[in-house]
Design a protein around this motif. Sequence first.
Motif, mmCIF file in Angstrom:
data_model
loop_
_atom_site.group_PDB
_atom_site.id
_atom_site.type_symbol
_atom_site.label_atom_id
_atom_site.label_comp_id
_atom_site.label_asym_id
_atom_site.label_seq_id
_atom_site.Cartn_x
_atom_site.Cartn_y
_atom_site.Cartn_z
ATOM 1 N N SER A 161 -53.993 5.987 -45.514
ATOM 2 C CA SER A 161 -52.453 5.848 -45.252
ATOM 3 C C SER A 161 -52.506 4.165 -45.171
ATOM 4 O O SER A 161 -53.072 3.656 -43.969
ATOM 5 C CB SER A 161 -51.715 6.283 -44.262
ATOM 6 N N VAL A 162 -51.667 3.527 -45.729
ATOM 7 C CA VAL A 162 -51.539 1.840 -45.496
ATOM 8 C C VAL A 162 -50.072 1.660 -45.011
ATOM 9 O O VAL A 162 -48.970 1.925 -45.688
ATOM 10 C CB VAL A 162 -51.598 1.239 -46.692
ATOM 11 N N LEU A 163 -49.999 1.173 -43.944
ATOM 12 C CA LEU A 163 -48.688 0.889 -43.303
ATOM 13 C C LEU A 163 -48.748 -0.761 -43.248
ATOM 14 O O LEU A 163 -49.558 -1.410 -42.733
ATOM 15 C CB LEU A 163 -48.700 1.208 -41.804
ATOM 16 N N ILE A 164 -47.551 -1.074 -43.972
ATOM 17 C CA ILE A 164 -47.307 -2.370 -43.990
ATOM 18 C C ILE A 164 -46.187 -2.826 -42.964
ATOM 19 O O ILE A 164 -45.050 -2.295 -42.937
ATOM 20 C CB ILE A 164 -46.593 -2.764 -45.357
ATOM 21 N N ILE A 165 -46.423 -3.741 -42.343
ATOM 22 C CA ILE A 165 -45.679 -4.447 -41.294
ATOM 23 C C ILE A 165 -45.397 -6.131 -41.418
ATOM 24 O O ILE A 165 -46.241 -6.936 -41.772
ATOM 25 C CB ILE A 165 -46.259 -4.478 -39.923
ATOM 26 N N ASP A 166 -44.102 -6.342 -41.721
ATOM 27 C CA ASP A 166 -43.748 -7.760 -41.734
ATOM 28 C C ASP A 166 -43.620 -8.344 -40.710
ATOM 29 O O ASP A 166 -42.740 -7.836 -39.694
ATOM 30 C CB ASP A 166 -42.365 -7.898 -42.775
ATOM 31 N N CYS A 167 -44.310 -9.494 -40.317
ATOM 32 C CA CYS A 167 -44.119 -10.024 -38.918
ATOM 33 C C CYS A 167 -43.081 -10.695 -38.657
ATOM 34 O O CYS A 167 -42.519 -10.940 -37.626
ATOM 35 C CB CYS A 167 -45.475 -10.917 -38.864
ATOM 36 N N ASN A 168 -42.166 -11.133 -39.742
ATOM 37 C CA ASN A 168 -40.814 -11.822 -39.383
ATOM 38 C C ASN A 168 -39.834 -10.782 -39.005
ATOM 39 O O ASN A 168 -39.174 -10.995 -38.234
ATOM 40 C CB ASN A 168 -40.569 -12.504 -40.821
ATOM 41 N N ASP A 169 -39.870 -9.464 -39.438
ATOM 42 C CA ASP A 169 -39.076 -8.380 -39.229
ATOM 43 C C ASP A 169 -39.531 -7.680 -37.907
ATOM 44 O O ASP A 169 -38.536 -7.403 -37.270
ATOM 45 C CB ASP A 169 -38.811 -7.503 -40.278
ATOM 46 N N SER A 170 -40.602 -7.779 -37.533
ATOM 47 C CA SER A 170 -41.390 -7.152 -36.387
ATOM 48 C C SER A 170 -42.010 -7.859 -35.420
ATOM 49 O O SER A 170 -43.552 -7.626 -35.386
ATOM 50 C CB SER A 170 -41.937 -5.727 -36.865
ATOM 51 N N PRO A 171 -41.480 -9.024 -34.924
ATOM 52 C CA PRO A 171 -42.350 -9.905 -34.155
ATOM 53 C C PRO A 171 -43.117 -9.223 -32.979
ATOM 54 O O PRO A 171 -44.305 -9.657 -32.657
ATOM 55 C CB PRO A 171 -41.511 -11.208 -33.930
ATOM 56 N N ALA A 172 -42.458 -8.388 -32.138
ATOM 57 C CA ALA A 172 -42.840 -7.772 -31.174
ATOM 58 C C ALA A 172 -44.105 -6.808 -31.352
ATOM 59 O O ALA A 172 -44.976 -6.783 -30.676
ATOM 60 C CB ALA A 172 -41.734 -6.912 -30.359
#
Length: 106
Positions: free
Chosen positions: A55-66
């Motif tokens: 399972s690949v989870l994509i996290i956008d660091c601009n939207d989720s900085p914490a």
Amino acid sequence: MAFLEVNESDFVQTLSREFKDNKIVILKFGSEFCDACYALESELEDVDDENENVSVLIIDCNDSPALAESHDVRRLPTMIIYKDKDNILYRGEGVVLSQDIEEIIA
């Protein structure tokens, strides 16, 4: 299976569900403004297509900085591969080729 885009509000729940399903979980931290992030995503598509237990989870660091900070993300892209909730198989920055990812998860 398609990638799962997650953010700070649904990360814990999504991650718990994927571990409960006994999946190898790949976290890909990136940004929509990062060319290397798109290159890594392309490699991850091949891995995702070939492995039902991934399972690949994509996290956008601009939207989720914490979320990026809590995972000590310093450069993009950063990829973390979990065998299960207690075992990290890999952590690294930059583009990793699909065949190398396949070796890591084998």
